[in-house]
Design an enzyme around this catalytic site. Structure first.
Site, PDB file in Angstrom:
ATOM      1  N   HIS A  20      34.363  25.602  69.172  1.00  0.00           N
ATOM      2  CA  HIS A  20      33.619  26.546  70.016  1.00  0.00           C
ATOM      3  C   HIS A  20      32.678  27.400  69.184  1.00  0.00           C
ATOM      4  O   HIS A  20      33.106  28.151  68.317  1.00  0.00           O
ATOM      5  CB  HIS A  20      34.595  27.455  70.764  1.00  0.00           C
ATOM      6  N   ASP A  22      29.068  29.821  69.980  1.00  0.00           N
ATOM      7  CA  ASP A  22      28.207  30.366  71.037  1.00  0.00           C
ATOM      8  C   ASP A  22      26.760  30.550  70.611  1.00  0.00           C
ATOM      9  O   ASP A  22      26.048  31.386  71.191  1.00  0.00           O
ATOM     10  CB  ASP A  22      28.773  31.698  71.521  1.00  0.00           C
ATOM     11  N   GLU A 125      31.709  26.635  79.304  1.00  0.00           N
ATOM     12  CA  GLU A 125      32.737  27.675  79.224  1.00  0.00           C
ATOM     13  C   GLU A 125      32.842  28.406  80.559  1.00  0.00           C
ATOM     14  O   GLU A 125      32.163  29.391  80.802  1.00  0.00           O
ATOM     15  CB  GLU A 125      32.429  28.654  78.089  1.00  0.00           C
ATOM     16  N   HIS A 152      36.357  31.699  82.530  1.00  0.00           N
ATOM     17  CA  HIS A 152      36.054  32.596  81.422  1.00  0.00           C
ATOM     18  C   HIS A 152      36.888  33.851  81.654  1.00  0.00           C
ATOM     19  O   HIS A 152      38.087  33.748  81.939  1.00  0.00           O
ATOM     20  CB  HIS A 152      34.549  32.864  81.300  1.00  0.00           C
ATOM     21  N   HIS A 193      41.041  30.860  77.618  1.00  0.00           N
ATOM     22  CA  HIS A 193      40.620  31.853  78.615  1.00  0.00           C
ATOM     23  C   HIS A 193      41.437  31.844  79.902  1.00  0.00           C
ATOM     24  O   HIS A 193      41.326  32.778  80.681  1.00  0.00           O
ATOM     25  CB  HIS A 193      39.136  31.716  78.981  1.00  0.00           C
ATOM     26  N   HIS A 214      39.432  27.527  71.700  1.00  0.00           N
ATOM     27  CA  HIS A 214      39.425  28.702  70.815  1.00  0.00           C
ATOM     28  C   HIS A 214      40.492  29.696  71.278  1.00  0.00           C
ATOM     29  O   HIS A 214      40.205  30.670  71.943  1.00  0.00           O
ATOM     30  CB  HIS A 214      38.034  29.343  70.732  1.00  0.00           C
ATOM     31  N   ASP A 322      34.749  30.464  67.328  1.00  0.00           N
ATOM     32  CA  ASP A 322      34.068  31.354  68.272  1.00  0.00           C
ATOM     33  C   ASP A 322      32.957  32.151  67.603  1.00  0.00           C
ATOM     34  O   ASP A 322      32.658  33.279  67.996  1.00  0.00           O
ATOM     35  CB  ASP A 322      35.059  32.296  68.967  1.00  0.00           C
TER      36      ASP A 322
END
Length: 394
Positions: A20, A22, A125, A152, A193, A214, A322
């Site tokens: 993961h 971003d 995500e 999420h 999540h 993650h 992450d």
């Protein structure tokens, strides 16, 4: 040879598959996808955790690029923003073909490793990205999405999030249909999540291995974003992989309380608590100056991996840092160049080269291949589902 030298040598053969990152959202927020303004061929240290020189330095061989969109986006807004995020990844792949190789399969990942390029996969995500539509789910798969995190930070109509109040109590009937359709497509079910109830329901519903792209251990750090031991214990039977995250507020208990105060401060200043723009970070830094932040370290993350190995076994672990999705990182894992420091720490703790090869590369490649095998079998026995949330959930 030092532990760090041994770690770098191992990563040359078995590089990191990171679950993961971003970067696409950071590019959206900082420069609205202007890749000239954030040319990741050069060091982007002041702005980003991620660029090509540091990915190379960190021994990264495969990256799931998150096409996250905020969970307060809904319906067509969420879908279109997800498509824009996918387009960003495609632009990156077109711009940097010598370094990044598109990857849709486990075989593609191995081909990238053989070529010395970074296999680039896509993960969505949050189930809000499909707007309650199985056809949209299939369309995302056709565009290259190879996992979807079911939620999420907020509940959706068919699944409960770890950081929201209980809604449907895990997965609804439509949520279970989403899982089955992901199995049929070959899209990995990502349980980071989601609420623990959702984790258990998804494990009951799936016929393919799951991932946590993650997430860390709830027994080591009692945060709802982490994985309870009873869920980790189910991974050997499922074949899935839990990819430890580096986010301090999920791995260090002292950081949990501090983060709650910092998030409240962000909201008081009119910012979303996950905002990492320059203006938001000024507010973060001012708060941190007045209230020193508890600092996680490489050892903190290794503690999670030690425990997760005891509970789930070495065949069910991976890494999901992450990066560019968190304001803060542990000392020694400051950006994507830091993975060798973690591997060196694990070597010092007695982890074998065989174990580390599974952690960094082999487990993540295996789980995607297993999802492909399940999809091939399911597609031979049933067609696409056209069920709607109204039909299944009323």
């Amino acid at each position: 040879m030092t532990s760090l030298e041994a770690a770098r040598e191992l990563l040359r053969e078995f590089p990191v598959v990171d679950g993961h990152n971003d970067l696409p959202w950071a590019l959206r927020e900082q420069v609205r996808y202007d890749l000239d303004a954030r040319d990741i061929a050069t060091h982007q240290g002041p702005h980003l955790h991620t660029d090509l020189p540091r990915l190379r330095e960190g021994g990264v061989g495969a990256q799931y690029w998150s096409v996250y969109v905020r969970s307060d986006y809904a319906g067509d807004k969420a879908v279109s923003a997800t498509l824009e995020q996918i387009d960003c990844v495609r632009q990156l792949l077109a711009r940097y073909p010598a370094d990044l190789r598109p990857a849709l399969t486990a075989a593609d990942m191995e081909a990238a490793r053989a070529e010395g390029r970074i296999a680039s996969l896509i993960g969505a995500e949050g189930g809000h990205s499909i707007a309650d539509s199985l056809a949209t789910l299939r369309s995302l798969y056709a565009l290259g999405v190879r996992y979807m995190t079911l939620t999420h930070n907020d509940n959706i109509a068919w699944a409960d999030s770890a950081t929201d109040e209980p809604g449907v109590g895990g997965l609804s009937a439509f949520g279970r249909e989403v899982v089955r359709e992901m199995n049929r497509e070959g899209m990995l079910v990502d349980l980071s999540h989601v609420a623990a109830t959702t984790m258990r329901d998804a494990l009951d519903a799936t016929s393919a291995p799951v991932i946590f792209s993650h997430s860390s251990s709830r027994a080591v750090c009692d945060h709802s974003r982490n994985i309870p031991d009873d869920v980790l214990e189910r991974l050997p039977g499922n074949g899935g992989v839990a990819m430890v995250t580096f986010v301090p507020k999920f791995v260090l208990q002292a950081a949990v309380d501090w983060t709650a105060e910092a998030d409240a401060n962000m909201r008081a200043h009119g910012f979303h608590h996950l905002d990492t723009t320059a203006e938001a970070m000024k507010v973060h830094r001012a708060f941190e100056e007045a209230h020193p932040r508890p600092v996680a370290t490489v050892s903190t993350v290794a503690d999670h991996l030690d425990h997760m190995r005891e509970v789930a076994g070495i065949d069910h672990l991976g890494i999901g840092g992450d990066y560019d999705g968190t304001a803060f990182t542990p000392d020694g894992l400051n950006d994507v160049s830091g993975y060798p420091n973690l591997i060196a720490e694990l070597l010092d703790r007695g982890w074998s080269r065989t174990d580390l090869a599974k952690l960094t590369w082999q487990n993540a490649v295996r789980v995607l291949g297993a999802a492909e095998d399940v999809a091939r079998d399911l597609q031979a026995t049933r067609g696409p589902s056209n069920a709607t949330i109204e039909e299944l959930d009323g």
